[in-house]
Design a protein around this motif. Structure first.
Motif, PDB file in Angstrom:
ATOM      1  N   ASN A   1       5.314   8.010  -6.666  1.00 47.12           N
ATOM      2  CA  ASN A   1       4.898   7.100  -5.602  1.00 47.12           C
ATOM      3  C   ASN A   1       5.580   7.454  -4.292  1.00 47.12           C
ATOM      4  OD1 ASN A   1       3.561   5.828  -7.635  1.00 47.12           O
ATOM      5  ND2 ASN A   1       4.982   4.119  -7.799  1.00 47.12           N
ATOM      6  N   LEU A   2       4.837   7.419  -3.205  1.00 40.37           N
ATOM      7  CA  LEU A   2       5.389   7.606  -1.874  1.00 40.37           C
ATOM      8  C   LEU A   2       5.766   6.239  -1.304  1.00 40.37           C
ATOM      9  CD1 LEU A   2       2.738  10.220  -0.768  1.00 40.37           C
ATOM     10  CD2 LEU A   2       5.130  10.693  -1.264  1.00 40.37           C
ATOM     11  N   PRO A   3       6.578   6.200  -0.245  1.00 45.44           N
ATOM     12  CA  PRO A   3       7.042   4.923   0.302  1.00 45.44           C
ATOM     13  C   PRO A   3       5.891   3.986   0.665  1.00 45.44           C
ATOM     14  CG  PRO A   3       8.336   6.692   1.199  1.00 45.44           C
ATOM     15  CD  PRO A   3       7.230   7.341   0.430  1.00 45.44           C
ATOM     16  N   ALA A   4       6.124   2.691   0.406  1.00 46.89           N
ATOM     17  CA  ALA A   4       5.090   1.677   0.601  1.00 46.89           C
ATOM     18  C   ALA A   4       5.142   1.099   2.003  1.00 46.89           C
ATOM     19  CB  ALA A   4       5.256   0.566  -0.432  1.00 46.89           C
ATOM     20  N   GLN A   5       4.020   0.524   2.413  1.00 43.42           N
ATOM     21  CA  GLN A   5       3.950  -0.226   3.650  1.00 43.42           C
ATOM     22  C   GLN A   5       3.154  -1.499   3.401  1.00 43.42           C
ATOM     23  OE1 GLN A   5       1.944   2.551   6.298  1.00 43.42           O
ATOM     24  NE2 GLN A   5      -0.064   1.723   5.832  1.00 43.42           N
ATOM     25  N   ILE A   6       3.260  -2.439   4.318  1.00 41.57           N
ATOM     26  CA  ILE A   6       2.520  -3.696   4.190  1.00 41.57           C
ATOM     27  C   ILE A   6       1.081  -3.481   4.642  1.00 41.57           C
ATOM     28  CG2 ILE A   6       2.343  -6.088   4.970  1.00 41.57           C
ATOM     29  CD1 ILE A   6       4.642  -5.549   3.075  1.00 41.57           C
ATOM     30  N   LEU A   7       0.140  -3.924   3.844  1.00 39.65           N
ATOM     31  CA  LEU A   7      -1.283  -3.913   4.194  1.00 39.65           C
ATOM     32  C   LEU A   7      -1.715  -5.361   4.399  1.00 39.65           C
ATOM     33  CD1 LEU A   7      -4.101  -2.616   4.485  1.00 39.65           C
ATOM     34  CD2 LEU A   7      -4.326  -2.766   1.994  1.00 39.65           C
TER      35      LEU A   7
ATOM     36  N   GLU B   1       0.862  -1.190   0.000  1.00 40.17           N
ATOM     37  CA  GLU B   1       0.000   0.000   0.000  1.00 40.17           C
ATOM     38  C   GLU B   1       0.892   1.231   0.000  1.00 40.17           C
ATOM     39  OE1 GLU B   1      -3.601   1.647   2.869  1.00 40.17           O
ATOM     40  OE2 GLU B   1      -1.827   0.722   3.763  1.00 40.17           O
ATOM     41  N   PHE B   2       0.595   2.197  -0.860  1.00 44.49           N
ATOM     42  CA  PHE B   2       1.396   3.416  -0.889  1.00 44.49           C
ATOM     43  C   PHE B   2       0.581   4.582  -1.431  1.00 44.49           C
ATOM     44  CE2 PHE B   2       2.182   0.872  -4.645  1.00 44.49           C
ATOM     45  CZ  PHE B   2       2.106   1.745  -5.715  1.00 44.49           C
ATOM     46  N   GLY B   3       0.874   5.773  -0.924  1.00 48.65           N
ATOM     47  CA  GLY B   3       0.268   6.981  -1.468  1.00 48.65           C
ATOM     48  C   GLY B   3       0.997   7.396  -2.735  1.00 48.65           C
ATOM     49  N   TYR B   4       0.336   8.229  -3.520  1.00 49.47           N
ATOM     50  CA  TYR B   4       0.988   8.768  -4.715  1.00 49.47           C
ATOM     51  C   TYR B   4       0.411  10.146  -4.997  1.00 49.47           C
ATOM     52  CZ  TYR B   4      -3.186   8.257  -7.545  1.00 49.47           C
ATOM     53  OH  TYR B   4      -4.458   8.405  -8.032  1.00 49.47           O
ATOM     54  N   TRP B   5       1.138  10.904  -5.800  1.00 48.56           N
ATOM     55  CA  TRP B   5       0.612  12.176  -6.278  1.00 48.56           C
ATOM     56  C   TRP B   5       1.083  12.373  -7.710  1.00 48.56           C
ATOM     57  CZ3 TRP B   5       3.931  16.390  -7.366  1.00 48.56           C
ATOM     58  CH2 TRP B   5       5.255  16.244  -6.940  1.00 48.56           C
ATOM     59  N   GLN B   6       0.338  13.175  -8.448  1.00 44.85           N
ATOM     60  CA  GLN B   6       0.594  13.430  -9.865  1.00 44.85           C
ATOM     61  C   GLN B   6       0.910  14.910 -10.038  1.00 44.85           C
ATOM     62  OE1 GLN B   6      -2.835  13.042 -12.377  1.00 44.85           O
ATOM     63  NE2 GLN B   6      -1.649  12.622 -14.222  1.00 44.85           N
TER      64      GLN B   6
END
Length: 514
Positions: free
Chosen positions: A152-158, A139-144
Motif C-alpha cells: 500500500n502507498l500512503p493514504a489521503q482523505i477522499l 484513498e491510497f494507491g497500491y501495487w502487487q
C-alpha cells in the motif's frame, strides 16, 4: 501526411497534416496503508523482500508522484489517476487505487492495471469510474509484486460531496385556506455500491476482443451522431507551393493561454466502446510484416502479427513515404509491443529514415475506409526527444478528399518542441484554413493523456485533463479513421544519421458517439 489506403502516395499541403493491460477487478487490501518513508516530498514505499518480509538497503523503491481525485460529487461516476516511478525498473503484477469506507469497507476504483513496468521515467494509470455516497474515505494507491504480495502507498482523505438537491416544486394550495402546502420530496440518495471482487493471483489473459469488461457505469456520450456523409470522390493533390504557407489562428476561437507542464490527470467517464491496454501481448521488432491495404482498415491485415493483435491493429505498409518524403514507413523496423506498451522506434541509419503509423480497427465503422463519425478519442503516451522527428496523430477523412473534408490533428509537434492541436475546417480551400492551438507543454519527457472530443457542432482538445482548444464552427462532418502517425519533420533539418526516438503508448481508447 495521410497515405490513402489504396497505396497511392499523396503530397499534402501546408499542414498535414495510436502499456497497459486490460484491467481486472481490484483486490481487497488491508485497511491501513503501510508507509515506508518519503523522498523529496513524494510518497515512497519500499519493495518488501519476499523471503523475510523486510526491505533491505538494495531493494528498489516505488515513489507515488500523484494521486487524484481528493474530492468529487456523490453519484457522479469518477475515475482515479495514479502516477508512480521507481529508480530501479521493476514489473508490478498489478497497480490500482483503493478506497476504504467506515469499518474498512472495500470500495475500490475498478480496473486495476496488471503487468505494469515501473521505471525512473514513471508510469501513469487511469482507473475505471465509480460512484460513492457522500462522506469521507481513505484513498491510497497500491501495487502487487511478482510474488503476489500487495504494497500500500500512503493514504489521503477522499471527500465525496453531497450532490445538490433537485429543485422541489411546491404544489398549489388546496381549496381550504387552512390546508398546509405539501412538503417537498427529499433529494434521492446514492446507494452504496457493492464491494469489488478479489482477482486471482495470476495475471489476466489477453481477451479475444479489445473491449473492456462490463461495468455498472454507462458509456458516456461524445455527442449526437448524424447520418454519415456519402463517400467523397477523389480530388487532385494540393499544390506543393502550399507547404510554405504559415499556420492560421482560428478567428472565432483565440489560441488559449499556454499552461505549464503537469502530471496527467484522469479524464473520468465510464468504460470506452473500444480500448487497448496491450495486455499480455509480446510482439517484438520484426513481427509487423505482411502489412497490405485491402479496402477499409478493418479488413486490412499485417500477416506477421498474432491473430489477436491483427484483429485490433493495422499499420502503413513498408515502403510508403511520409509527408516530407524523407521518412519511410517500415512497421517491422519500428513497431513492437512489450511490458504493456506499444512502442514506435523512429530512427535514421545509413540505409534510410524509418517512421511508423499504426491504425486501430475501431468498431461501428460508417466510412468507405473504415472511419467513424464523431466520438471521443484518447491516448496515453510518452516520447523521447530527437531532432527531426514529430508526432502527427490524426483523424483523416475517408475517401482522402482533403482539405475540403477537414482533418483533426492531436497531438502534433516536433519531439524537440511543444504539443499543438489543429482542426482543418469543413469546406476548407487550403491547408491553412484551420484552427490552430498551441501549448508550452514539451512533447518529450513525460507521460501525457491527449483527448479529442468530436461532436457535430463542436470539437474540443484536452491535454492532461485541461482544455487547450475548442472550435464551434465548420466542424469536420464526414467519417474519419484514426492514424497514430509518427514521422519526420515537415520543416527544418531532418534527423541526423544515428539518431533515434521512441514513442510509447500505454492506452488507446474510443467512445462511440450517441
Amino acid at each position: 501526411m495521410r497515405v490513402p489506403l489504396n497505396g497511392r502516395h499523396r503530397t499534402r499541403g501546408t499542414h498535414r497534416a495510436a502499456g497497459r493491460p486490460v484491467y481486472p477487478a481490484l483486490p481487497t487490501l488491508p485497511p491501513l496503508p503501510v508507509r515506508a518513508g518519503a523522498v523529496a516530498g513524494a510518497a515512497v514505499i519500499a519493495l518488501t523482500a519476499l523471503a523475510s518480509g523486510q526491505a533491505d538497503a538494495g531493494t528498489p523503491r516505488v515513489v507515488q508522484d500523484r494521486l487524484t481525485p481528493s474530492t468529487f460529487t456523490a453519484g457522479a461516476p469518477t475515475a482515479a489517476s495514479l502516477t508512480l516511478h521507481s529508480a530501479t525498473c521493476l514489473t508490478a503484477r498489478s497497480v490500482g487505487v483503493a478506497v476504504r469506507g467506515a469499518g474498512g469497507a472495500n470500495l475500490d476504483f475498478p480496473q486495476a492495471a496488471s503487468g505494469v513496468r515501473i521505471c525512473s521515467d514513471g508510469v501513469h494509470l487511469t482507473t475505471g469510474a465509480r460512484t460513492l455516497p457522500a462522506g469521507t474515505y481513505r484513498e491510497f494507491g497500491y501495487w502487487q509484486d511478482s510474488g503476489g504480495r500487495y504494497h500500500n502507498l500512503p493514504a489521503q482523505i477522499l471527500t465525496v460531496r453531497q450532490a445538490p438537491a433537485a429543485p422541489a416544486t411546491t404544489p398549489a394550495p388546496a381549496a381550504t385556506p387552512s390546508a398546509a402546502p405539501a412538503t417537498p420530496a427529499p433529494a434521492p440518495t446514492t446507494p452504496t455500491p457493492a464491494s469489488t471482487p478479489t482477482p486471482t493471483a495470476s495475471a489476466p489473459s489477453d481477451p479475444s476482443t479489445p473491449t473492456l469488461p462490463p461495468s455498472s457505469t454507462a458509456t458516456p456520450s461524445a455527442g449526437s451522431s448524424s447520418s454519415p456523409l456519402a463517400s467523397p470522390s477523389a480530388t487532385p493533390s494540393p499544390a506543393a507551393s502550399a507547404t510554405a504557407s504559415p499556420f492560421a489562428r482560428p478567428t472565432p476561437t483565440p489560441t488559449p493561454t499556454p499552461f505549464p507542464t503537469s502530471t496527467p490527470t484522469a479524464t473520468g467517464g465510464s468504460l470506452a466502446t473500444w480500448a487497448e491496454y496491450f495486455a499480455g501481448e509480446n510482439v517484438p521488432l520484426g513481427s509487423w510484416t505482411g502489412c497490405s491495404a485491402n479496402g477499409p482498415v478493418q479488413t486490412s491485415h499485417c500477416t506477421g502479427l498474432p491473430a489477436a493483435v491483427d484483429a485490433k491493429w493495422w499499420a502503413y505498409p513498408s515502403g510508403w513515404k511520409d509527408t516530407s518524403k524523407n521518412g519511410t514507413y517500415d512497421p517491422a523496423r519500428t513497431l513492437s509491443i512489450a511490458n504493456g506498451q506499444l512502442n514506435m522506434h523512429l530512427s535514421r541509419d545509413s540505409a534510410g529514415t524509418w517512421v511508423a503509423a499504426p491504425l486501430p480497427k475501431l468498431p461501428g465503422a460508417v466510412g468507405k475506409d473504415g472511419g467513424v463519425q464523431y466520438g471521443k478519442f484518447e491516448i496515453t503516451w510518452k516520447a523521447t526527444s530527437a531532432a527531426g522527428f514529430k508526432t502527427a496523430f490524426l483523424l483523416w477523412p475517408d475517401g482522402d478528399v482533403w482539405p475540403q473534408n477537414g482533418e483533426i490533428d492531436f497531438p502534433e509537434g516536433s519531439l524537440t518542441g511543444d504539443v499543438s492541436a489543429y482542426m482543418h475546417r469543413q469546406g476548407a480551400t487550403s491547408g491553412s484554413d484551420q484552427d490552430a492551438y498551441e501549448t508550452s507543454v514539451a512533447e518529450a519527457g513525460a507521460w501525457h493523456v491527449s483527448t479529442i472530443d468530436w461532436e457535430p457542432n463542436s470539437l474540443t482538445f484536452s491535454l492532461d485533463g485541461k482544455v487547450i482548444g475548442h472550435s464551434t464552427s465548420r466542424i469536420p462532418s464526414g467519417p474519419m479513421h484514426w492514424v497514430l502517425q509518427a514521422e519526420t519533420a515537415t520543416s527544418g533539418a531532418g534527423p541526423a544519421v544515428g539518431s533515434s526516438a521512441d514513442i510509447s503508448i500505454a492506452a488507446v481508447k474510443y467512445w462511440k458517439a450517441g
